[in-house]
Scaffold this motif. Structure first.
Motif, mmCIF file in Angstrom:
data_model
loop_
_atom_site.group_PDB
_atom_site.id
_atom_site.type_symbol
_atom_site.label_atom_id
_atom_site.label_comp_id
_atom_site.label_asym_id
_atom_site.label_seq_id
_atom_site.Cartn_x
_atom_site.Cartn_y
_atom_site.Cartn_z
ATOM 1 N N ILE A 60 5.840 26.859 -8.821
ATOM 2 C CA ILE A 60 5.442 28.067 -9.545
ATOM 3 C C ILE A 60 6.496 28.379 -10.592
ATOM 4 O O ILE A 60 7.699 28.211 -10.359
ATOM 5 C CB ILE A 60 5.243 29.274 -8.604
ATOM 6 N N LEU A 61 6.022 28.800 -11.762
ATOM 7 C CA LEU A 61 6.890 29.269 -12.832
ATOM 8 C C LEU A 61 6.451 30.675 -13.207
ATOM 9 O O LEU A 61 5.287 30.910 -13.534
ATOM 10 C CB LEU A 61 6.779 28.353 -14.056
ATOM 11 N N ALA A 62 7.371 31.615 -13.112
ATOM 12 C CA ALA A 62 7.117 32.992 -13.541
ATOM 13 C C ALA A 62 8.081 33.322 -14.678
ATOM 14 O O ALA A 62 9.114 32.668 -14.852
ATOM 15 C CB ALA A 62 7.305 33.968 -12.382
ATOM 16 N N THR A 63 7.733 34.342 -15.446
ATOM 17 C CA THR A 63 8.548 34.702 -16.611
ATOM 18 C C THR A 63 8.617 36.210 -16.771
ATOM 19 O O THR A 63 7.627 36.916 -16.570
ATOM 20 C CB THR A 63 7.959 34.094 -17.906
ATOM 21 N N LYS A 64 9.793 36.690 -17.129
ATOM 22 C CA LYS A 64 9.988 38.038 -17.658
ATOM 23 C C LYS A 64 10.854 37.889 -18.896
ATOM 24 O O LYS A 64 11.827 37.129 -18.894
ATOM 25 C CB LYS A 64 10.686 38.952 -16.649
ATOM 26 N N ARG A 65 10.495 38.583 -19.944
ATOM 27 C CA ARG A 65 11.239 38.409 -21.184
ATOM 28 C C ARG A 65 12.682 38.899 -21.057
ATOM 29 O O ARG A 65 12.935 39.999 -20.566
ATOM 30 C CB ARG A 65 10.566 39.176 -22.324
ATOM 31 N N LYS A 66 13.603 38.056 -21.538
ATOM 32 C CA LYS A 66 15.000 38.440 -21.684
ATOM 33 C C LYS A 66 15.341 38.696 -23.155
ATOM 34 O O LYS A 66 16.352 39.325 -23.461
ATOM 35 C CB LYS A 66 15.905 37.340 -21.133
ATOM 36 N N PHE A 67 14.491 38.171 -24.024
ATOM 37 C CA PHE A 67 14.678 38.315 -25.459
ATOM 38 C C PHE A 67 13.401 38.891 -26.059
ATOM 39 O O PHE A 67 12.302 38.496 -25.678
ATOM 40 C CB PHE A 67 14.998 36.961 -26.104
ATOM 41 N N PRO A 68 13.510 39.824 -26.998
ATOM 42 C CA PRO A 68 12.309 40.437 -27.577
ATOM 43 C C PRO A 68 11.476 39.420 -28.347
ATOM 44 O O PRO A 68 12.013 38.510 -28.990
ATOM 45 C CB PRO A 68 12.869 41.525 -28.502
ATOM 46 N N TYR A 69 10.147 39.588 -28.270
ATOM 47 C CA TYR A 69 9.222 38.713 -28.980
ATOM 48 C C TYR A 69 8.530 39.503 -30.081
ATOM 49 O O TYR A 69 7.639 40.307 -29.831
ATOM 50 C CB TYR A 69 8.187 38.132 -28.022
ATOM 51 N N LEU A 70 9.005 39.298 -31.323
ATOM 52 C CA LEU A 70 8.405 39.911 -32.498
ATOM 53 C C LEU A 70 8.182 41.405 -32.262
ATOM 54 O O LEU A 70 9.021 42.076 -31.688
ATOM 55 C CB LEU A 70 7.112 39.166 -32.844
ATOM 56 N N GLU A 71 7.015 41.933 -32.709
ATOM 57 C CA GLU A 71 6.789 43.369 -32.574
ATOM 58 C C GLU A 71 6.499 43.780 -31.141
ATOM 59 O O GLU A 71 6.498 44.974 -30.820
ATOM 60 C CB GLU A 71 5.646 43.836 -33.489
ATOM 61 N N ARG A 72 6.260 42.814 -30.255
ATOM 62 C CA ARG A 72 6.017 43.166 -28.852
ATOM 63 C C ARG A 72 7.296 43.586 -28.129
ATOM 64 O O ARG A 72 7.248 44.225 -27.083
ATOM 65 C CB ARG A 72 5.394 41.986 -28.119
ATOM 66 N N GLY A 73 8.414 43.152 -28.655
ATOM 67 C CA GLY A 73 9.678 43.490 -28.024
ATOM 68 C C GLY A 73 9.850 42.820 -26.675
ATOM 69 O O GLY A 73 9.376 41.703 -26.448
ATOM 70 N N LEU A 74 10.487 43.508 -25.754
ATOM 71 C CA LEU A 74 10.777 42.944 -24.435
ATOM 72 C C LEU A 74 9.619 43.096 -23.445
ATOM 73 O O LEU A 74 9.626 42.447 -22.394
ATOM 74 C CB LEU A 74 12.022 43.610 -23.844
ATOM 75 N N GLU A 75 8.647 43.946 -23.750
ATOM 76 C CA GLU A 75 7.563 44.230 -22.803
ATOM 77 C C GLU A 75 8.138 44.385 -21.389
ATOM 78 O O GLU A 75 7.811 43.632 -20.476
ATOM 79 C CB GLU A 75 6.516 43.118 -22.836
ATOM 80 N N PRO A 76 9.018 45.365 -21.192
ATOM 81 C CA PRO A 76 9.840 45.431 -19.981
ATOM 82 C C PRO A 76 9.070 45.557 -18.674
ATOM 83 O O PRO A 76 9.601 45.187 -17.629
ATOM 84 C CB PRO A 76 10.718 46.661 -20.215
ATOM 85 N N GLU A 77 7.839 46.068 -18.715
ATOM 86 C CA GLU A 77 7.085 46.235 -17.471
ATOM 87 C C GLU A 77 6.113 45.080 -17.228
ATOM 88 O O GLU A 77 5.333 45.127 -16.275
ATOM 89 C CB GLU A 77 6.305 47.556 -17.516
ATOM 90 N N ARG A 78 6.187 44.048 -18.058
ATOM 91 C CA ARG A 78 5.216 42.960 -17.964
ATOM 92 C C ARG A 78 5.884 41.666 -17.513
ATOM 93 O O ARG A 78 6.992 41.334 -17.934
ATOM 94 C CB ARG A 78 4.544 42.737 -19.319
ATOM 95 N N GLY A 79 5.184 40.936 -16.626
ATOM 96 C CA GLY A 79 5.623 39.613 -16.205
ATOM 97 C C GLY A 79 4.452 38.650 -16.254
ATOM 98 O O GLY A 79 3.297 39.046 -16.425
ATOM 99 N N TRP A 80 4.759 37.373 -16.078
ATOM 100 C CA TRP A 80 3.731 36.334 -16.146
ATOM 101 C C TRP A 80 3.880 35.342 -15.001
ATOM 102 O O TRP A 80 5.003 35.015 -14.591
ATOM 103 C CB TRP A 80 3.836 35.544 -17.454
ATOM 104 N N ILE A 81 2.750 34.866 -14.504
ATOM 105 C CA ILE A 81 2.711 33.648 -13.707
ATOM 106 C C ILE A 81 2.227 32.567 -14.660
ATOM 107 O O ILE A 81 1.042 32.485 -14.989
ATOM 108 C CB ILE A 81 1.758 33.771 -12.502
ATOM 109 N N ASN A 82 3.139 31.763 -15.146
ATOM 110 C CA ASN A 82 2.791 30.751 -16.147
ATOM 111 C C ASN A 82 1.943 29.638 -15.554
ATOM 112 O O ASN A 82 0.981 29.175 -16.180
ATOM 113 C CB ASN A 82 4.062 30.149 -16.756
ATOM 114 N N VAL A 83 2.310 29.192 -14.355
ATOM 115 C CA VAL A 83 1.572 28.122 -13.698
ATOM 116 C C VAL A 83 1.929 28.112 -12.219
ATOM 117 O O VAL A 83 3.054 28.477 -11.841
ATOM 118 C CB VAL A 83 1.904 26.748 -14.342
ATOM 119 N N ILE A 84 0.969 27.740 -11.397
ATOM 120 C CA ILE A 84 1.213 27.545 -9.959
ATOM 121 C C ILE A 84 0.271 26.451 -9.474
ATOM 122 O O ILE A 84 -0.891 26.396 -9.899
ATOM 123 C CB ILE A 84 0.997 28.848 -9.152
#
Length: 312
Positions: A60-84
């Motif tokens: 499993i690979l999960a992600t939380k932003r450590k670096f801001p992405y364009l106008e979305r910024g850090l999206e601090p309350e959002r995470g992802w399950i990229n693949v499992i």
């Protein structure tokens, strides 16, 4: 069976297990490195392998932003399950559940309040869950509280022998009579284009065009629509992920919509691709109105994805 945080020694094992499990989306080590390990936000503490006698049987690979992405910024309350995924012979043993629980717990400890499956910009492997090719994934995520959302479509078209239709040629002449011009990008429009894309469509579109300019490929990949004052009012490109067959994005400024410019631009790009010997075009995702639009121009759906999310 043990579950461990990912380390580089498991790289080939993860890729091999991926290819046994995600049979509709095979990868090689280079792609895994580029889109996972070398992503700015990759974090070994959010990546786990299930191993049996040191053989990778799940991941499993999960992600939380450590670096801001364009106008979305850090999206601090959002995470992802990229693949499992879990090897077929080990399913039904709660390995997938253990991997998912570790990811959810770790994401929650980092302040995440909602999780998206796939659809992680800019380096997603999946635009959502493909119900046709991975129906078991739908059952798995719904069992664990994930809720379905919108459906998205991947579409394609064969370009062998492609020529502009008579109706498109007529529309192009009519548009040109109104002062519009359809041109291949040149660098005299570089800053205007970057400004146009940022203002009309956001930083992601600007980033795609900027990369093509940095790679000195923009003149080959981008088409523009200009109005009678030489202002950019439309844009399309291809090869945003390095694949010359991949089309998009395409967009017309709000003030110039409903004049048929987008359809002309789309078909001009198809004609340019055919001239270059690129006989297949595709894009990864569009919504339901987009599907109907592209179908009118001869594209067909070859895959669909469903959004899945969960509040934690």
């Amino acid at each position: 069976m043990e579950i461990k945080n990912y380390s580089q020694g498991y790289e080939q094992g993860v890729v091999d297990c991926w290819n046994r499990c995600c049979t509709f989306d095979p990868i090689d080590v280079k792609k895994f490195r580029k889109q996972a390990l070398f992503d700015d936000n990759f974090d070994e503490s959010l990546s786990w392998v299930a191993v049996n006698d040191e053989r990778v049987i799940g991941y499993i690979l999960a992600t939380k932003r450590k670096f801001p992405y364009l106008e979305r910024g850090l999206e601090p309350e959002r995470g992802w399950i990229n693949v499992i995924f879990v090897d077929a012979e080990y399913r039904g043993m709660n390995i997938g559940e253990q991997l998912l629980m570790r990811a959810e717990t770790a994401l929650k400890s980092l302040g995440v309040k909602n999780i998206t499956v796939g659809a992680y910009s800019p380096n997603y492997f999946f635009a959502g869950i493909d119900a046709d090719n991975y129906p078991e994934a739908i059952c798995f995520f719904e069992k664990h509280g994930y809720i379905s959302g919108d459906q998205h479509y991947s579409m394609c078209r064969d370009l062998h022998g492609y020529q502009l239709s008579e109706s498109t040629q007529k529309k192009k002449v009519e548009a040109e009579a109104k002062g519009y011009r359809f041109i291949q990008f040149n660098y005299a429009y570089a800053l205007d284009l970057l400004r146009f894309l940022k203002n009309e469509f956001g930083g992601g579109w600007k980033r795609n065009a900027l990369i093509s300019m940095q790679n000195d490929e923009a003149e080959d990949l981008i088409l523009l629509v200009l109005d009678h004052e030489e202002n950019i009012v439309g844009f399309c490109m291809r090869k945003i992920d390095g694949n010359p067959m991949r089309f998009g994005p395409i967009g017309i400024s709000e003030k110039a919509r409903n004049a048929g410019l987008g359809g002309i631009l789309l078909e001009l790009q198809m004609a340019e691709m055919a001239k270059k010997g690129i006989y297949h075009m595709y894009f990864v995702t569009t919504d339901e109105p987009g599907r109907r639009y592209y179908e009118r121009h001869g594209l067909n759906v070859f895959r669909s994805f469903i959004d899945y999310r969960k509040d934690i």
